[in-house]
Design an enzyme around this catalytic site. Structure first.
Site, short mmCIF file in Angstrom:
data_model
loop_
_atom_site.label_atom_id
_atom_site.label_comp_id
_atom_site.label_asym_id
_atom_site.label_seq_id
_atom_site.Cartn_x
_atom_site.Cartn_y
_atom_site.Cartn_z
N GLU A 66 0.82 -1.17 -0.15
CA GLU A 66 0.00 0.12 0.06
C GLU A 66 0.87 1.03 -0.13
O GLU A 66 2.14 1.48 0.66
CB GLU A 66 -0.85 -0.12 1.22
CG GLU A 66 -1.74 1.26 1.51
CD GLU A 66 -2.60 1.07 2.70
OE1 GLU A 66 -3.58 1.95 2.94
OE2 GLU A 66 -2.19 0.40 3.74
N LYS A 134 -9.28 2.85 -2.56
CA LYS A 134 -9.81 2.30 -1.16
C LYS A 134 -10.92 2.92 -0.33
O LYS A 134 -11.23 4.14 -0.39
CB LYS A 134 -8.49 2.91 0.11
CG LYS A 134 -8.66 1.92 1.38
CD LYS A 134 -7.27 2.41 2.19
CE LYS A 134 -7.03 1.86 3.47
NZ LYS A 134 -5.83 2.10 4.15
N CYS A 170 -5.82 -2.91 2.54
CA CYS A 170 -5.50 -2.92 3.96
C CYS A 170 -6.74 -2.67 4.78
O CYS A 170 -7.22 -3.98 4.88
CB CYS A 170 -4.63 -1.35 4.49
SG CYS A 170 -3.82 -1.53 5.84
N LYS A 202 -0.02 -7.75 16.77
CA LYS A 202 -0.81 -7.09 15.67
C LYS A 202 -1.05 -8.49 14.64
O LYS A 202 -1.82 -8.33 14.01
CB LYS A 202 0.16 -6.13 15.23
CG LYS A 202 -0.44 -5.31 14.02
CD LYS A 202 -1.89 -4.55 14.26
CE LYS A 202 -2.55 -3.84 13.00
NZ LYS A 202 -1.58 -2.73 12.67
N GLY A 315 22.67 4.06 34.67
CA GLY A 315 21.59 3.41 35.05
C GLY A 315 21.08 2.86 33.91
O GLY A 315 21.73 2.55 32.85
N GLU A 423 8.50 6.82 33.02
CA GLU A 423 8.95 8.42 33.10
C GLU A 423 8.33 9.33 32.23
O GLU A 423 7.69 10.58 32.94
CB GLU A 423 10.48 8.31 33.15
CG GLU A 423 11.18 7.71 34.25
CD GLU A 423 12.62 7.61 33.89
OE1 GLU A 423 13.68 7.15 34.76
OE2 GLU A 423 12.91 8.23 32.69
N LYS A 542 5.03 18.27 28.58
CA LYS A 542 6.06 17.77 28.50
C LYS A 542 6.07 16.85 27.13
O LYS A 542 6.98 16.88 26.47
CB LYS A 542 6.63 17.30 29.71
CG LYS A 542 7.02 17.98 30.96
CD LYS A 542 7.57 17.14 31.95
CE LYS A 542 7.99 18.13 33.13
NZ LYS A 542 8.56 16.97 34.24
#
Length: 577
Positions: A66, A134, A170, A202, A315, A423, A542
């Site tokens: 596609e 489509k 699709c 999926k 870390g 986070e 953020k």
């Protein structure tokens, strides 16, 4: 959208002259390829390469995914009339160049009478012979196709070498009506071109829908998906073929570019796919890691970068990002920088060095004490009479962000940011500090999954990894209590619930779109759940400014979950006793 293409829309009843020449065998060459959005000439060149392989293999038809000529997902780029015309010009040129061999079916944006369609364009004998449009335009999660494309009619099959082929594009194959119409109007098998991006599980979802189409129509079905990374999404391939009844006849690998030739044979009761290779698919944790590697690799290649830099703290998050970067790009393309302060422990310094030694990357140390002192002195008159606190902690993070961006600018190395999904969700990161960067490979990976992924990578090596075999993240990094090390004896758990609790609550609130009552029903304290919800909502600004990152779930932060920044709503509903 003033450009016009020939209104060629072969549907039921439009039968080619050679359709009467019955054949008992039909070969389809499938190109499970990785296009680049906007690289029209490059994508066309890949199509020509596949066509030569199809011709050498004696194929009747080359099938490409596609929107292949444009790359997927082109978003608003496809609304630009000059882009539409250039894409159609490339398809017409491809038809002319590939006139003496197999037909080609290729996804492209297509303008018909001023209307823009997501189309599957069939090329035969040097010309466009059919344009399938489509019908069902997805308009959820990462897709906004109703915003950019017109809804096409439900069409009948097109014909190649006497065989009538139905191509639900699709999303069209996720609904009953298109496939049923194709069967009723004479399609002999279904060829489904896709730009279907990865999320966990999926492939099983796709397979379930396609089995339904096969059972409903009684037709064999070939499902062709693209591969490769595009911004936050990775298309994972895994193309397959089903025979009537839903039996798997053939399956391609996930994530790899590959050209395969599939044969169909006419039998007394219709066409059947000849059984072929069935590639096995790796477990979920490996697929997630592969997505993070491929996402970064393609993001770099498709944006023109070749090297990366990242802050290595000692870390677990930055260690994992370093491993992903090396596996994606190779050690010579990765620079790690330690930016120690007086709060950086000797253990962190040693752990960072262990990662660098294991991966073989360049390592620079840039202490921030002098810079921090200069900033503190500069602000001292203004801050006089106030107590030190979060502001001073964040100065450290922002200074590190400044220095890393300077290195990035000076050497042309894209800065990677290293915040995990936990986070990112609750804002446990400093904007314009450790959030600086152009890409975040682990943005959709919860902290608990970070630990599991590190252990898996230490035990696993694959041919697609450019990094070394063996332990690349020492157990001391994985096992120590997480800390930002912005003050003495700081631990993440000082500010947040323990990560197993935090991640489980976030799974309810974000991934399941659940409520506080749902969190309580799952066994969590209502006040803790409300605190997490509050942090989630106040951190939206953020995330709005954060770097893109690899999508692993159905509720990744960016296009999957779009919330207002200014938002006073909180869940005050009753909770179970």
């Amino acid at each position: 959208m003033g450009f016009h293409a020939p209104a060629i829309c072969y549907i039921a009843g439009n039968i080619s002259e050679n359709e009467s020449q019955m054949t008992d065998r039909f070969r389809v060459t499938l190109a499970q390829f990785n296009p680049t959005v906007g690289d029209l000439a490059g994508n066309a060149a890949k199509a020509r390469q596949a066509w030569l392989q199809a011709r050498a293999a004696g194929a009747n038809l080359l099938a490409l995914p596609e929107m292949f000529i444009a790359g997927y997902n082109p978003q608003d780029l496809v609304l630009k009339p000059a882009f539409q015309q250039a894409a159609m010009d490339q398809v017409h040129a491809l038809a002319r160049d590939c006139s003496d061999g197999p037909a080609i079916a290729i996804g492209a944006p297509w303008v018909i009478e001023g209307r823009l369609f997501n189309a599957y364009v069939v090329l035969q004998n040097g010309e466009v012979s059919a344009v399938v449009q489509k019908h069902h335009l997805p308009n959820e999660a990462v897709f906004d196709e109703k915003r950019v494309f017109e809804e096409g009619p439900i069409m009948g099959p097109f014909s190649v070498d006497g065989v009538r082929i139905g191509s639900p594009i699709c999303e069209d194959a996720w609904h009953e009506d298109v496939a049923e119409t194709l069967e009723e109007t004479g399609a002999e098998f279904l060829l489904v071109p896709n730009g279907s991006p990865y999320y966990r599980g999926k492939h099983d979802v796709r397979l379930s829908h396609m089995v339904s189409r096969v059972v409903e129509t009684g037709l064999p079905l070939i499902y062709l998906n693209m591969v490769g990374g595009q911004d936050d999404q990775v298309f994972d391939g895994g193309s397959f073929a089903l025979n009537p009844g839903g039996a798997l006849a053939w399956q391609m690998p996930v994530f790899d570019e590959e050209v395969s030739h599939i044969d169909l044979e006419r039998q007394a009761d219709g066409w059947r796919v000849v059984d072929g290779a069935r590639a096995s698919h790796p477990p979920e944790i490996e697929q997630d890691y592969r997505v993070m590697v491929e996402a970064l690799r393609d993001y770099m290649r498709k944006t023109g970068f070749s090297k990366v830099v990242l802050g290595l703290s000692g870390g677990v998050d930055s260690a994992l990002v370093a491993a992903i970067a090396v596996d994606a790009l190779g050690a010579d393309s990765v620079r790690c920088v330690m930016l120690p302060s007086e709060y950086t422990s000797q253990a962190s310094l040693g752990d960072a060095r262990a990662v660098v030694d294991a991966l073989g990357v360049r390592y620079d140390t840039v202490p921030i004490a002098a810079g921090r002192a200069a900033i503190t002195d500069t602000l001292a008159p203004l801050f006089s009479g106030t107590a030190p606190g979060l502001t001073e902690e964040n100065i450290q993070s922002r200074l590190r962000g400044l220095l890393l961006m300077a290195i990035s600018n000076k050497f042309g190395e894209m800065l990677l940011t290293t915040g995990n999904k936990s986070e990112v969700a609750v804002g446990y990161a400093t904007i314009y500090g450790d959030m600086n960067g152009g890409y975040n490979p682990i943005k959709d990976l919860y902290k608990t999954r970070v630990f599991d992924t590190c252990r898996w990578r230490n035990e696993t090596h694959r041919a697609w990894m450019f990094g070394p075999d063996g332990e690349v993240i020492s157990p001391s990094i994985i096992d120590k209590p997480p800390s930002a090390e912005l003050r003495e004896d700081q631990k993440d758990s000082d500010s947040l619930p323990d990560y197993p609790v935090l991640d489980a609550i976030l799974d309810v609130l974000v991934d399941q779109d659940g409520s506080i009552a749902d969190c309580v029903a799952a066994g969590f304290d209502a006040d803790v759940a409300r605190k997490v919800e509050h942090l989630l909502y106040i951190s939206e600004y953020k995330r709005f400014q954060s770097a893109p990152g690899a999508r692993l779930s159905r509720r990744a932060f960016w296009l999957d979950r779009r919330y207002p920044i200014a938002n006073r709503w909180r869940d005050r509903g009753a909770v179970p006793d």
